[in-house]
Write a protein that holds these residues in place. Structure first.
Motif, PDB file in Angstrom:
ATOM      1  N   GLY A 158      54.978  18.571  10.487  1.00  0.00           N
ATOM      2  CA  GLY A 158      55.151  18.030  11.914  1.00  0.00           C
ATOM      3  C   GLY A 158      53.868  18.361  13.017  1.00  0.00           C
ATOM      4  O   GLY A 158      53.675  17.424  13.931  1.00  0.00           O
ATOM      5  N   ILE A 159      53.741  19.266  12.567  1.00  0.00           N
ATOM      6  CA  ILE A 159      52.940  19.556  13.801  1.00  0.00           C
ATOM      7  C   ILE A 159      51.021  19.244  13.670  1.00  0.00           C
ATOM      8  O   ILE A 159      51.044  18.550  14.654  1.00  0.00           O
ATOM      9  CB  ILE A 159      52.517  21.421  13.964  1.00  0.00           C
ATOM     10  CG1 ILE A 159      53.385  22.573  13.669  1.00  0.00           C
ATOM     11  CG2 ILE A 159      50.974  22.009  14.270  1.00  0.00           C
ATOM     12  CD1 ILE A 159      53.336  23.574  12.862  1.00  0.00           C
TER      13      ILE A 159
ATOM     14  N   PRO B 286      57.819  20.780   5.986  1.00  0.00           N
ATOM     15  CA  PRO B 286      57.768  20.014   7.138  1.00  0.00           C
ATOM     16  C   PRO B 286      57.113  20.609   7.864  1.00  0.00           C
ATOM     17  O   PRO B 286      57.208  19.139   9.132  1.00  0.00           O
ATOM     18  CB  PRO B 286      59.746  20.008   6.990  1.00  0.00           C
ATOM     19  CG  PRO B 286      59.464  20.496   5.619  1.00  0.00           C
ATOM     20  CD  PRO B 286      58.737  21.674   5.174  1.00  0.00           C
ATOM     21  N   VAL B 287      57.130  21.542   8.572  1.00  0.00           N
ATOM     22  CA  VAL B 287      56.404  22.050   9.831  1.00  0.00           C
ATOM     23  C   VAL B 287      55.277  21.747  10.230  1.00  0.00           C
ATOM     24  O   VAL B 287      54.838  21.032  10.634  1.00  0.00           O
ATOM     25  CB  VAL B 287      57.487  23.870   9.777  1.00  0.00           C
ATOM     26  CG1 VAL B 287      56.621  23.921  11.377  1.00  0.00           C
ATOM     27  CG2 VAL B 287      58.540  24.289   9.297  1.00  0.00           C
TER      28      VAL B 287
ATOM     29  N   LEU C 165      50.733  27.734   7.105  1.00  0.00           N
ATOM     30  CA  LEU C 165      51.070  26.924   8.457  1.00  0.00           C
ATOM     31  C   LEU C 165      49.842  26.869   9.551  1.00  0.00           C
ATOM     32  O   LEU C 165      49.675  25.233   8.741  1.00  0.00           O
ATOM     33  CB  LEU C 165      51.827  27.662   9.400  1.00  0.00           C
ATOM     34  CG  LEU C 165      52.628  26.268  10.020  1.00  0.00           C
ATOM     35  CD1 LEU C 165      54.295  26.609   9.456  1.00  0.00           C
ATOM     36  CD2 LEU C 165      52.758  26.732  11.483  1.00  0.00           C
TER      37      LEU C 165
ATOM     38  N   LEU D 114      50.940  16.003  12.662  1.00  0.00           N
ATOM     39  CA  LEU D 114      51.254  14.824  13.183  1.00  0.00           C
ATOM     40  C   LEU D 114      51.597  14.679  15.103  1.00  0.00           C
ATOM     41  O   LEU D 114      50.971  13.777  15.570  1.00  0.00           O
ATOM     42  CB  LEU D 114      52.659  13.793  12.682  1.00  0.00           C
ATOM     43  CG  LEU D 114      53.392  13.215  11.940  1.00  0.00           C
ATOM     44  CD1 LEU D 114      54.379  12.650  11.769  1.00  0.00           C
ATOM     45  CD2 LEU D 114      52.054  12.420  11.872  1.00  0.00           C
TER      46      LEU D 114
END
Lengths: 319, 352
Positions: A98-99, A94-95, A182, A101
């Motif tokens: 998000g980043i 999810p992180v 990530l 996007l």
């Protein structure tokens, strides 16, 4: 008919002579291309050759000179590898999306690229440094969270059991692994998000959708396969990550899903790193055999990811 | 008529009716921070978490009430996306700050000039490890660059759509995913079969790193060769230049800056690898200048070894570990920076 006779007689139309430089250079580059396949095959063959003694020796001899019966010994580590990687994905996906996007659709255009570099810097930190950070900083910092979770959410099976006093649990390890995978998931997702056809986005906006609705209607459907393969590649990275797990996790050969306790399932890679320097005789073979198991797991994950990507390349209209 | 509607719309813009004013998020943020500070006590993490939760939920509810469901969802998504980005900066800042703070203590001249030979407790340095890293990475580069470069040339110039080229592309991608420890085990197994069991030296480490480095070099160089405009190749062919000479004197010089930066980034990728070197290059406390003989210390392994097997007292060992970690980060970031600057400064203009 007449044209072919002309081609045969007219010397200027004959195909050019094969030059020796071309043969040598083309042969050399083809050879090194093939050498890639040879290297990969060699990795598999040499690992297999060194692993065979551990796989073929009788269990009682292994118990005496090695770490015990092979499959029973390697199973908890295989479980730990997959479990830690799965937890890390749970945090990182999810992180990362998000980043990605943020960089592709939210950040100011002029800043976006430099912000992307900033996230890439996370990938530049060597894993041994993440290990030091995890053990000296993150584990003590997350220890109160262990107590809190165990106190208030202890009824939930994942958080049951006695919380660790040091924070060197699979919970902390998952956070460290998440930080490490990530950047790779983010950069792949970012690429895919940026490839969304401009017209799809503008059409969605023109129909009056908000930015989030545009992302859900135009960006996500287009990027779905890309996101899946990015996740798979992140998973491959997390499965093979060694030093951070070896340093942070206080591991043992156990199988359970509790994330906060003292006894944690170790991962294959970390187990090899911790025991290899002192290993001898059959133990070396046994560790190499466990490496082969890890190699096969990651190979399967990577091949699956690449297959998804190549399928997407065929169907997408972007390229 | 129209004039009057325009003037009245200045007072109440119909396009902006039913929307929160632009200062609303900032006011909400300030309010949330105050709430976080009050309820989180003096703990930074707890206060920030509470403030973030209050802000996101509060703005969502407010927006739901004033602006309706769709705009509220839009705001929620925006806040979460911004929050995710800031969340990712936390470990970056934290790791670099702690590495600098703990590493500066021993980042002195002796650290770069002394080895750990006969050193107990304070003093000593990582000269042996730095030399080892230079040897191992240097040899790995010497192996990977020719193979990687030629493979990329094959893929971009000769392979075309052949089965072999497709297979190589696929397996290069697969090779990027080999876990580093498996590469180390491969190098160990190879050396054991060639030179007898238990052969651990600098060459072994270099082979392990090459396995990790080759696919990175291939990918980046191939990508660059593909953006060299075809017109350049065709112009060369039209002048009667043979293909190999076209590649060597037209295609590669055009892409050379990208190739150099790709190689530098590949070095940056493997120079921090620890696990394969532990397995294939080993540990030692003294300087070893011969990669073919005896174990060889490298900087990442030095960091791990200083942390994991400290003497008594432990602090000097841990100080050295942090200094090594800081050195490593600085080297990798410097390599990254150089690579990107070269790539950006001298990038070939893509056709079109």
């Amino acid at each position: 008919m007449s044209s072919s006779t002309i081609a045969q007689t007219d010397s200027s139309l004959r195909p050019a002579k094969r030059r020796i430089g071309d043969t040598v250079f083309g042969g050399l580059s083809t050879l090194s291309g093939v050498s890639i396949l040879v290297i990969l095959a060699a990795v598999a063959i040499f690992l297999l050759a060194q692993a065979l003694p551990a796989l073929t020796t009788a269990p009682d001899v292994l118990a005496e000179q090695g770490y015990g019966e092979f499959w029973g010994w390697v199973l908890p580590f295989a479980f730990g590898t997959v479990w830690a990687a799965f937890l890390a994905l749970l945090i990182a996906v999810p992180v990362s999306i998000g980043i990605a996007l943020f960089i592709s659709h939210y950040a100011p255009r002029r800043l976006a690229q430099s912000l992307g570099y900033l996230i890439d810097l996370l990938a530049a930190v060597p894993s041994v440094v993440y290990g030091l950070w995890g053990i000296f900083q993150l584990a003590p910092a997350l220890q109160p969270a262990h107590l809190w979770l165990s106190k208030y959410l202890g009824w939930f099976p994942l958080f049951s059991g006695n919380p660790s006093g040091t924070g060197r649990t699979i919970f902390t390890t998952a956070f460290v692994l998440a930080v490490m995978i990530l950047p790779i998931i983010t950069s792949l997702c970012r690429e895919v998000f940026l490839q969304t056809p401009r017209l799809h986005e503008e059409a969605a906006l023109a129909l009056g959708s908000t930015r989030w609705e545009m992302i859900r209607m135009a960006v996500f459907p287009f990027a779905r396969a890309g996101i899946v393969s990015a996740i798979m590649l992140g998973l491959g990275r997390a499965l093979g990550e060694t030093m951070a797990v070896a340093m942070v996790l206080s591991g043992a050969g156990v199988i359970h899903f509790k994330v906060l306790t003292q006894q944690n399932p170790n991962s294959i890679a970390a187990n090899i790193a911790l025991n290899f320097p002192e290993a001898f005789g059959l133990r070396v073979n046994q560790l190499i055999a466990s490496g082969l198991v890890l190699f096969i797991i990651t190979l399967a994950v990577n091949i699956l990811a690449r297959w998804i990507v190549s399928r997407r390349a065929q169907y997408s209209g972007a390229n | 008529m129209s004039v009057t509607t325009n003037s009245s719309s200045k007072a109440l813009n119909p396009l902006k009716a039913g929307q929160l004013p632009r200062w609303a998020p900032w006011a909400g943020l300030g309010l949330a921070l105050i709430v976080g500070l009050v309820f989180g006590g003096m703990k930074v993490a707890a206060s920030t978490l509470i403030a973030a939760a209050v802000f996101v939920v509060g703005m969502h509810v407010l927006s739901l009430y004033v602006e309706g469901r769709r705009r509220a969802n839009d705001r929620l998504a925006q806040h979460i996306v911004y929050g995710m980005f800031m969340l990712a900066l936390v470990p970056l800042v934290w790791v670099s700050w702690i590495a600098v703070k703990n590493g500066l203590a021993r980042l002195d001249a002796p650290f770069f000039t002394y080895s750990m030979r006969n050193i107990v407790g304070e003093g000593g340095g990582a000269a042996h490890a730095i030399y080892g890293t230079l040897y191992v990475t240097g040899i790995a580069t010497a192996i990977s660059v020719p193979i990687g470069l030629l493979t990329a040339i094959y893929l971009a110039e000769y392979g075309g759509n052949s089965k072999l080229a497709k297979g190589i592309t696929f397996f290069v991608d697969v090779m990027t995913g080999i876990p580093s420890i498996v590469a180390g085990l491969f190098a160990y197994a190879l050396m054991a079969l060639l030179f007898g069991p238990g052969t651990v030296n600098g060459i072994g480490g270099a082979i392990a790193l090459s396995v990790l480095m080759i696919p990175v070099v291939v990918r980046s160089v191939e990508e660059l060769l593909r953006i060299v405009p075809n017109e350049l190749r065709e112009a060369a062919y039209a002048l009667g230049v043979p293909k190999w000479k076209t590649i060597l004197s037209i295609v590669i010089p055009t892409a050379i800056s990208g190739i150099v930066s790709g190689v530098i980034l590949a070095i940056a990728r493997v120079i921090g690898e620890t696990a394969p070197l532990m397995v294939a290059a080993g540990f030692t406390q003294s300087l070893n200048n011969n990669p073919t003989q005896g174990q060889m210390m490298t900087l990442p392994v030095f960091v791990y070894d200083s942390y994991a097997h400290p003497g008594i007292p432990r602090q000097p060992y841990w100080d050295r570990a942090w200094a090594g970690a800081l050195t490593l980060i600085l080297i990798v970031m410097l390599l990254n920076l150089i690579g990107r600057v070269i790539a950006a400064r001298f990038a070939p203009k893509a056709g079109r």
